[in-house]
Design a protein around this motif. Structure first.
Motif, PDB file in Angstrom:
ATOM      1  N   TYR A  50     105.667  33.077   5.193  1.00  0.00           N
ATOM      2  CA  TYR A  50     104.835  32.376   4.220  1.00  0.00           C
ATOM      3  C   TYR A  50     103.766  31.493   4.860  1.00  0.00           C
ATOM      4  O   TYR A  50     102.607  31.532   4.451  1.00  0.00           O
ATOM      5  CB  TYR A  50     105.706  31.635   3.197  1.00  0.00           C
ATOM      6  N   PRO A  51     104.132  30.755   5.904  1.00  0.00           N
ATOM      7  CA  PRO A  51     103.033  30.015   6.589  1.00  0.00           C
ATOM      8  C   PRO A  51     101.944  30.954   7.073  1.00  0.00           C
ATOM      9  O   PRO A  51     100.765  30.656   6.955  1.00  0.00           O
ATOM     10  CB  PRO A  51     103.738  29.339   7.765  1.00  0.00           C
ATOM     11  N   HIS A  54      99.766  31.944   4.168  1.00  0.00           N
ATOM     12  CA  HIS A  54      98.872  30.850   3.773  1.00  0.00           C
ATOM     13  C   HIS A  54      97.751  30.668   4.780  1.00  0.00           C
ATOM     14  O   HIS A  54      96.614  30.375   4.426  1.00  0.00           O
ATOM     15  CB  HIS A  54      99.672  29.560   3.600  1.00  0.00           C
ATOM     16  N   ARG A  55      98.095  30.857   6.057  1.00  0.00           N
ATOM     17  CA  ARG A  55      97.082  30.697   7.088  1.00  0.00           C
ATOM     18  C   ARG A  55      96.009  31.780   6.958  1.00  0.00           C
ATOM     19  O   ARG A  55      94.813  31.502   6.998  1.00  0.00           O
ATOM     20  CB  ARG A  55      97.737  30.760   8.473  1.00  0.00           C
ATOM     21  N   GLU A  57      95.254  33.465   4.325  1.00  0.00           N
ATOM     22  CA  GLU A  57      94.463  33.248   3.117  1.00  0.00           C
ATOM     23  C   GLU A  57      93.416  32.165   3.395  1.00  0.00           C
ATOM     24  O   GLU A  57      92.244  32.268   3.029  1.00  0.00           O
ATOM     25  CB  GLU A  57      95.384  32.810   1.974  1.00  0.00           C
ATOM     26  N   HIS A  58      93.875  31.141   4.112  1.00  0.00           N
ATOM     27  CA  HIS A  58      92.998  30.025   4.430  1.00  0.00           C
ATOM     28  C   HIS A  58      91.840  30.449   5.310  1.00  0.00           C
ATOM     29  O   HIS A  58      90.747  29.910   5.228  1.00  0.00           O
ATOM     30  CB  HIS A  58      93.839  28.981   5.143  1.00  0.00           C
ATOM     31  N   GLN A  59      92.117  31.449   6.175  1.00  0.00           N
ATOM     32  CA  GLN A  59      91.052  31.912   7.068  1.00  0.00           C
ATOM     33  C   GLN A  59      90.137  32.914   6.393  1.00  0.00           C
ATOM     34  O   GLN A  59      89.157  33.349   6.974  1.00  0.00           O
ATOM     35  CB  GLN A  59      91.670  32.552   8.315  1.00  0.00           C
ATOM     36  N   GLY A  60      90.510  33.309   5.173  1.00  0.00           N
ATOM     37  CA  GLY A  60      89.624  34.207   4.432  1.00  0.00           C
ATOM     38  C   GLY A  60      89.873  35.676   4.702  1.00  0.00           C
ATOM     39  O   GLY A  60      89.086  36.507   4.285  1.00  0.00           O
ATOM     40  N   ALA A  83      86.355  40.923   4.874  1.00  0.00           N
ATOM     41  CA  ALA A  83      86.424  40.347   6.220  1.00  0.00           C
ATOM     42  C   ALA A  83      87.767  40.679   6.849  1.00  0.00           C
ATOM     43  O   ALA A  83      87.847  40.947   8.050  1.00  0.00           O
ATOM     44  CB  ALA A  83      86.222  38.842   6.157  1.00  0.00           C
TER      45      ALA A  83
ATOM     46  N   MET B   1      80.389  36.562   3.720  1.00  0.00           N
ATOM     47  CA  MET B   1      81.396  36.786   2.705  1.00  0.00           C
ATOM     48  C   MET B   1      82.587  35.866   2.916  1.00  0.00           C
ATOM     49  O   MET B   1      83.252  35.452   1.992  1.00  0.00           O
ATOM     50  CB  MET B   1      81.885  38.249   2.787  1.00  0.00           C
ATOM     51  N   ARG B   2      82.893  35.614   4.206  1.00  0.00           N
ATOM     52  CA  ARG B   2      84.139  34.949   4.491  1.00  0.00           C
ATOM     53  C   ARG B   2      84.003  33.440   4.285  1.00  0.00           C
ATOM     54  O   ARG B   2      84.898  32.787   3.753  1.00  0.00           O
ATOM     55  CB  ARG B   2      84.489  35.238   5.929  1.00  0.00           C
ATOM     56  N   ARG B   5      84.505  31.855   0.847  1.00  0.00           N
ATOM     57  CA  ARG B   5      85.920  31.944   0.498  1.00  0.00           C
ATOM     58  C   ARG B   5      86.681  30.816   1.192  1.00  0.00           C
ATOM     59  O   ARG B   5      87.504  30.134   0.592  1.00  0.00           O
ATOM     60  CB  ARG B   5      86.385  33.325   0.982  1.00  0.00           C
ATOM     61  N   ILE B   6      86.365  30.609   2.487  1.00  0.00           N
ATOM     62  CA  ILE B   6      87.078  29.574   3.234  1.00  0.00           C
ATOM     63  C   ILE B   6      86.787  28.199   2.643  1.00  0.00           C
ATOM     64  O   ILE B   6      87.683  27.384   2.443  1.00  0.00           O
ATOM     65  CB  ILE B   6      86.675  29.628   4.724  1.00  0.00           C
ATOM     66  N   MET B   9      88.724  27.743  -0.366  1.00  0.00           N
ATOM     67  CA  MET B   9      90.124  27.456  -0.057  1.00  0.00           C
ATOM     68  C   MET B   9      90.307  26.005   0.362  1.00  0.00           C
ATOM     69  O   MET B   9      91.230  25.343  -0.041  1.00  0.00           O
ATOM     70  CB  MET B   9      90.605  28.353   1.087  1.00  0.00           C
ATOM     71  N   ARG B  10      89.398  25.535   1.236  1.00  0.00           N
ATOM     72  CA  ARG B  10      89.523  24.156   1.734  1.00  0.00           C
ATOM     73  C   ARG B  10      89.455  23.177   0.586  1.00  0.00           C
ATOM     74  O   ARG B  10      90.219  22.244   0.496  1.00  0.00           O
ATOM     75  CB  ARG B  10      88.383  23.819   2.694  1.00  0.00           C
ATOM     76  N   ARG B  12      90.112  23.712  -2.455  1.00  0.00           N
ATOM     77  CA  ARG B  12      91.311  23.837  -3.246  1.00  0.00           C
ATOM     78  C   ARG B  12      92.464  23.113  -2.569  1.00  0.00           C
ATOM     79  O   ARG B  12      93.236  22.401  -3.208  1.00  0.00           O
ATOM     80  CB  ARG B  12      91.653  25.317  -3.376  1.00  0.00           C
ATOM     81  N   SER B  13      92.542  23.257  -1.226  1.00  0.00           N
ATOM     82  CA  SER B  13      93.623  22.592  -0.516  1.00  0.00           C
ATOM     83  C   SER B  13      93.517  21.094  -0.684  1.00  0.00           C
ATOM     84  O   SER B  13      94.504  20.395  -0.763  1.00  0.00           O
ATOM     85  CB  SER B  13      93.575  22.903   0.974  1.00  0.00           C
ATOM     86  N   CYS B  67     103.885  25.855   5.438  1.00  0.00           N
ATOM     87  CA  CYS B  67     102.757  26.420   4.694  1.00  0.00           C
ATOM     88  C   CYS B  67     101.629  25.398   4.584  1.00  0.00           C
ATOM     89  O   CYS B  67     100.457  25.712   4.785  1.00  0.00           O
ATOM     90  CB  CYS B  67     103.191  26.833   3.289  1.00  0.00           C
ATOM     91  N   SER B  70      99.818  25.113   7.736  1.00  0.00           N
ATOM     92  CA  SER B  70      98.969  26.249   8.088  1.00  0.00           C
ATOM     93  C   SER B  70      97.706  26.252   7.239  1.00  0.00           C
ATOM     94  O   SER B  70      96.735  26.904   7.574  1.00  0.00           O
ATOM     95  CB  SER B  70      99.729  27.556   7.925  1.00  0.00           C
ATOM     96  N   ARG B  71      97.698  25.512   6.144  1.00  0.00           N
ATOM     97  CA  ARG B  71      96.459  25.441   5.355  1.00  0.00           C
ATOM     98  C   ARG B  71      95.450  24.507   6.029  1.00  0.00           C
ATOM     99  O   ARG B  71      94.299  24.452   5.631  1.00  0.00           O
ATOM    100  CB  ARG B  71      96.727  24.944   3.946  1.00  0.00           C
ATOM    101  N   GLY B  72      95.927  23.740   6.997  1.00  0.00           N
ATOM    102  CA  GLY B  72      94.981  22.990   7.835  1.00  0.00           C
ATOM    103  C   GLY B  72      94.267  21.858   7.139  1.00  0.00           C
ATOM    104  O   GLY B  72      93.160  21.503   7.499  1.00  0.00           O
ATOM    105  N   VAL B  73      94.826  21.277   6.114  1.00  0.00           N
ATOM    106  CA  VAL B  73      94.129  20.175   5.467  1.00  0.00           C
ATOM    107  C   VAL B  73      94.654  18.839   5.939  1.00  0.00           C
ATOM    108  O   VAL B  73      94.109  17.812   5.619  1.00  0.00           O
ATOM    109  CB  VAL B  73      94.303  20.209   3.954  1.00  0.00           C
TER     110      VAL B  73
END
Lengths: 110, 885
Positions: A50-51, A54-55, A57-60, A83, B1-2, B5-6, B9-10, B12-13, B67, B70-73
């Motif tokens: 899961y991490p 999420h990672r 997804e976060h990286q696109g 991508a 494109m990417r 999206r990133i 996500m940020r 949103r995080s 998790c 890993s979202r890096g916020v």
């Protein structure tokens, strides 16, 4: 059940991307698919899966959406972004290069 | 494109946190349930199926945390948390917060204000497309050694025709204009422009059309003009019918054909020109025909063709220019080669850049120093705070806080201070720039500084605040997060003293930089004083000045003379007026009238001086208080038709008649008019305060034609009080005649010194701020020592030490720091003040008086700052001090 092989992070990422390349799947299905395809050799611990999702997804590389499963339940489905598809093909190339290189070294050592 | 999206996500995080958490729980629960179902299918009993599934997942919260990571916020989130924490900590010590924010706001505000100026004077460009392709044509003559940017009209036409490297050429000259619309007359600033003007600049009309080459055709036939957007709004309320409204320019009917685009206010960045008239109308405004060959008057601006560098264009210009010189396009130009040049024209035809470059750079350096001093002060305050908080920090480290997190929390405090200080500084700078612009503009009428802050100023302020934050925040943050755990934990809060070397160094640095600032400010202050007390050769007190131009309102020479003599008589009758006179050139305004002089039998020796002239009425010297040394003053008998006479000043007399009297001698001036010298007066300054009295000759105003004229009245009391009465007399004679200037001679002197006054005042202000900050630093470090050595002092006092001895102990420490700072600062100052040389007056950059006075001031202030805590140490009760822990 044999002891699951430890996976380095990069390898897990590429496995997930590859698994998603055919169709969108939810986390459970991804883990199951990897286990089946690798003939139970690769067991992805949930604490890593899961991490990693999420990672990614976060990286696109992948995107997530909530959908109905076939059983009519609500689940989070992941699918590849464009991508992510590019990333997968370059990762696969890398992997081929790396594994053949490792193979060369190992054979030589025999 | 990417990336979109990133970013999505940020965001949103960061902000969609509650929903995200919910989704994560749902997702993991789904997984868990699937696993349980599979286990059940494999034949496990229900609780075992559930237990195995949970085991495999390995703790839901741990997975969730992983998790989240890993979202890096966490970085952003931590930063936010740190900032909130920092605010709570700072709010608990309001005194520190106030001192810190105030010193930062003042120094960042000063930096922003001066940078706004630097931006306006050095960086901004004309609001036209591609201003950097504009270049000003100038010419340097070998023989005479001067530069000129004045050309005649045929030269403009030839350059426009021949130059390939230019995509266009325009000619321009600024002039005052009397605008009459309805029954209201006012004096505005306008431009005579070539037909190509708007096309070359790339300006578009707001309404109507702009001027074209057709408007600049045959002389005298095109009474049309374009007005500026601002004038259109202010004077005509933005009414489009202005295009058919009858207006008068210098008493002649003109038609407004268009309004130029908003923001464009003429071909010089730092001035406002409200009306453009084609050069075909030159004669009306300048009294000369546009095509006169012998008259070099207008400036030429070129637009470089796309892709052509200024160097390449200069090369072509030199070739073309040499041809034009050979063709004798300008008669009377001497032999010797002309060196043609192209100057940067991105600010248009503006001389403010040259005038203000040095003062602005000096001030910028001063405020940069001030900021560094403020940062040193902040650094030392923060170090002191960190020392006090060491036990707390050690405790947190002991409880497992990461050193990085501690450092980032301390940095957050610095960042917060910088943020508040920066924002306050920005607001402060808006007020400061406006004040500064008003002061500077007082000295140069017509100048409008483009000081409105733009994106560049904003970026500057943010960058300066961040740099400041790093400068003062990094050291304390790193130092305290590195604290040795055991040592820190052992020391009790009150006993947590060490040798604050870092702080001493910071204080010494503050002193050293203050020395530089103080010395610079001292030199500039003494310069101002020297300029204010320089003997001008006339007395500036109690003299009222009034400038009018009857010719611009349509008066012919006779009518103008009658008007002038009527006005003189009316003003003389005002109670409180002692004497009234008139002159063609107003003193200290930069007005100037120079001509050649020929004295029979005089052999030129060395460099011949410039000869300045002034046309004056009787009583001129008496009114101004310039002593008449020999001969007589002009009288009413020196009129048109009577023998032409002159009065010369002493420099004039000694230049031509070193021995022997000039009285009764003759000279010829200008085109060969012969005059007889009837008097000699003392030397007096002319154009400005700075330049010494030039070689000057005075001629009777009654014997020469004049246009603009300045009346001067010596009054018994305050001349400002008579201004309304004088204005009333002008209105009584002609209600439509605008007053061009009404001021006092002393006011004019101050206006002439506005640059020096602003420089003196601001550098003084900044250096006093620096001194104050240095004193706070010295006070702080002494107070710290006093607190650290309370116990020791108690013992000394108990053993019979004299209080003066204790006093000396601590004061010596402060004075030593000052001495160290001065020792470092003086050599720096000696090197730095050299750049001030061009701005100083009447003293060398290494003026010993200033150096001694400034260092003495600093030493005194330093001693005083350390005396306060030292007195407290010496006055304490030994018994109590001994009990002090």
């Amino acid at each position: 059940m044999s002891k699951p092989t430890n996976l380095i992070q990069g390898a897990l990422d590429v496995l997930i991307l590859k698994t998603l390349s055919t169709e969108p799947k939810h986390g459970w299905a991804i883990a199951k698919r990897i286990r089946q395809v690798s003939q139970e050799v690769l067991q992805i611990p949930q604490g890593s899966l899961y991490p990693a999702l999420h990672r990614l997804e976060h990286q696109g590389w992948i995107r997530a959406e909530w959908r109905e499963t076939e059983a009519g339940r609500h689940a989070k489905f992941y699918s590849l972004t464009r991508a992510g598809r590019n990333q997968l093909s370059s990762e696969l190339e890398n992997w081929d290069r790396l594994s053949s290189a490792i193979g060369l070294v190992l054979r030589m050592a025999e | 494109m990417r990336w979109p999206r990133i970013l999505y996500m940020r965001r949103r995080s960061l902000f969609g946190r509650p929903r995200l958490e919910e989704e994560m729980t749902d997702e993991l629960r789904y997984h868990l349930e699937e696993q349980i179902r599979e286990n059940l299918n494999a034949g496990m009993p229900p609780d075992e199926a559930r237990r195995t599934a949970l085991e495999e997942i390995g703790g839901l919260d741990r997975v969730k945390e992983a998790c989240r990571d890993s979202r890096g916020v966490t970085l952003v989130e931590n930063a936010w948390r740190d900032l909130r924490y920092a605010w709570r900590v700072l709010a608990r010590s309001p005194a520190f917060l106030a001192v810190a924010v105030l010193s930062l706001a003042l120094s960042i505000g000063a930096n922003t204000a001066i940078f706004s100026f630097l931006n306006a004077v050095l960086l901004k460009a004309l609001p036209v497309p591609e201003p950097h392709r504009l270049a000003i044509v100038t010419r340097h003559n070998d023989q005479y050694g001067w530069d000129t940017s004045a050309f005649n009209y045929p030269m403009y036409r030839e350059l426009a025709r021949r130059m390939r490297a230019f995509s266009g050429v325009l000619a321009y000259w600024p002039m005052p204009v009397n605008l009459t619309a309805g029954n209201q007359a006012e004096r505005i600033s306008g431009e005579l422009v070539s037909g190509s003007y708007f096309r070359v600049l790339g300006v578009r009309p707001a309404i109507g059309r702009l001027l074209t080459d057709d408007d600049d055709g045959a002389e005298g036939g095109h009474a049309v003009c374009v007005i500026g957007y601002r004038l259109w709004q202010e004077r005509f309320g933005g009414d489009p019918r202005v295009l058919s409204m009858p207006i008068l320019l210098n008493a002649k009917p003109f038609q407004i054909v268009g309004v130029s685009q908003p923001g464009f206010e003429g071909a010089a960045l730092q001035s406002r020109h409200d009306v453009q008239v084609p050069m075909s109308m030159t004669e009306l405004f300048m009294g000369e025909k546009r095509d006169t060959r012998g008259w070099s008057w207008m400036q030429i601006v070129a637009r470089l063709a796309p892709g052509v560098s200024r160097t390449r264009a200069t090369a072509e210009l030199q070739a073309v220019g040499t041809q034009l010189d050979a063709a004798k396009l300008v008669p009377g130009i001497g032999p010797g080669a002309n060196l043609w040049k192209l100057a940067d024209g991105s600010q248009g035809v503006d001389w403010q850049r040259g005038q203000l470059r040095d003062p602005v750079l000096v001030l910028m350096a001063a405020v940069a120093l001030l900021l560094v001093i403020a940062c040193a002060n902040m650094g030392s305050l923060l170090l002191a705070r960190a020392a006090r908080r060491r036990p707390e920090i050690a405790m947190r480290l002991a409880l497992g806080a990461a050193r990085g997190r501690i450092a980032s929390q301390l940095l957050a405090e610095s960042l917060l201070l910088a943020g508040i200080g920066g924002a306050a500084g920005w607001l402060l700078s808006l007020a400061m720039t406006r004040l500064l612009a008003a002061w500077l503009a007082a000295g140069s009428p017509g100048v409008v500084f483009r000081i409105a802050p733009d994106a560049r100023v904003l970026v500057f302020t943010v960058a300066v605040s961040l740099c400041a934050c790093l400068l003062y925040g990094l050291l304390p943050a790193v130092q305290s997060s590195r604290a040795e755990l055991l040592d820190a934990l052992k020391s009790k809060p009150a006993g947590g003293f060490d040798r604050p070397w870092a702080r001493r160094v910071l204080v010494a640095a503050q002193v050293a930089l203050s020395v530089v600032l103080l010395l610079g400010a001292g030199l500039l202050a003494r310069t101002l004083r020297n300029l204010q007390t320089v003997d001008l050769g006339f007395r500036t007190e109690r003299v009222l000045m009034l400038t009018v131009n009857p010719a611009m309102s349509g008066y012919n020479e006779g009518a103008a003379r009658t008007f002038l003599s009527d006005l003189r008589q009316r003003i003389r009758r005002i109670p409180g007026v002692e004497s009234v006179t008139a002159a063609s050139q107003a003193l200290l305004t930069g007005d100037m009238f120079a001509a050649n002089v020929h004295v029979q039998g005089h052999a030129p020796h060395g460099e011949e001086p410039n000869h300045f002239f002034n046309l004056v009425s009787p009583d001129y010297f008496r009114t101004l208080g310039t002593p008449l040394l020999f001969g007589r003053d002009f009288t009413e008998a020196d009129r048109k038709g009577s023998p032409p006479v002159a009065i010369v000043n002493q420099r004039f007399a000694t230049h031509y008649w070193p021995s022997g009297s000039p009285l009764g001698q003759h000279f010829r001036w200008g085109g060969g008019i012969d005059v007889e010298i009837v008097g000699v007066v003392a030397d007096a300054h002319y154009q400005n305060v700075r330049d010494p009295a030039p070689v000057t000759a005075y001629l009777p105003l009654a014997q020469r034609p004049f246009e603009q004229v300045t009346l001067m009245a010596r009054t018994g009391g305050n001349p400002t009080r008579l201004m309304p009465l004088v204005r009333e007399q002008v209105r009584a004679l002609d209600p439509k005649l605008p007053v061009i200037r009404m001021t006092t001679l002393a006011g004019q002197r101050d206006a002439d010194l506005s640059r020096e006054r602003v420089l003196g005042f601001l550098s003084g202000l900044f250096s006093l701020l620096a001194l104050l900050l240095a004193c706070i630093g010295i006070y702080g470090i002494t107070a710290y020592s006093v607190a650290a050595r309370t116990h020791e002092v108690g013992i000394r006092l108990a053993m019979g030490a004299r209080r003066s001895h204790v006093l000396g102990l601590f004061v010596r420490e402060g004075v030593l720091l000052v001495a160290l700072g001065v020792a470092i600062g003086v050599p720096i100052a000696l090197a730095a003040t050299r750049v001030l040389a061009s701005l100083l007056f009447g003293l060398p950059p290494r003026d010993p008086v200033t150096f001694v006075a400034c260092t003495a001031l600093l030493a005194l202030a330093g001693a005083a700052a350390s005396l306060i805590p030292a007195t407290r140490a010496a006055a304490q009760d030994p018994a109590r001090a001994l009990r002090h822990e």
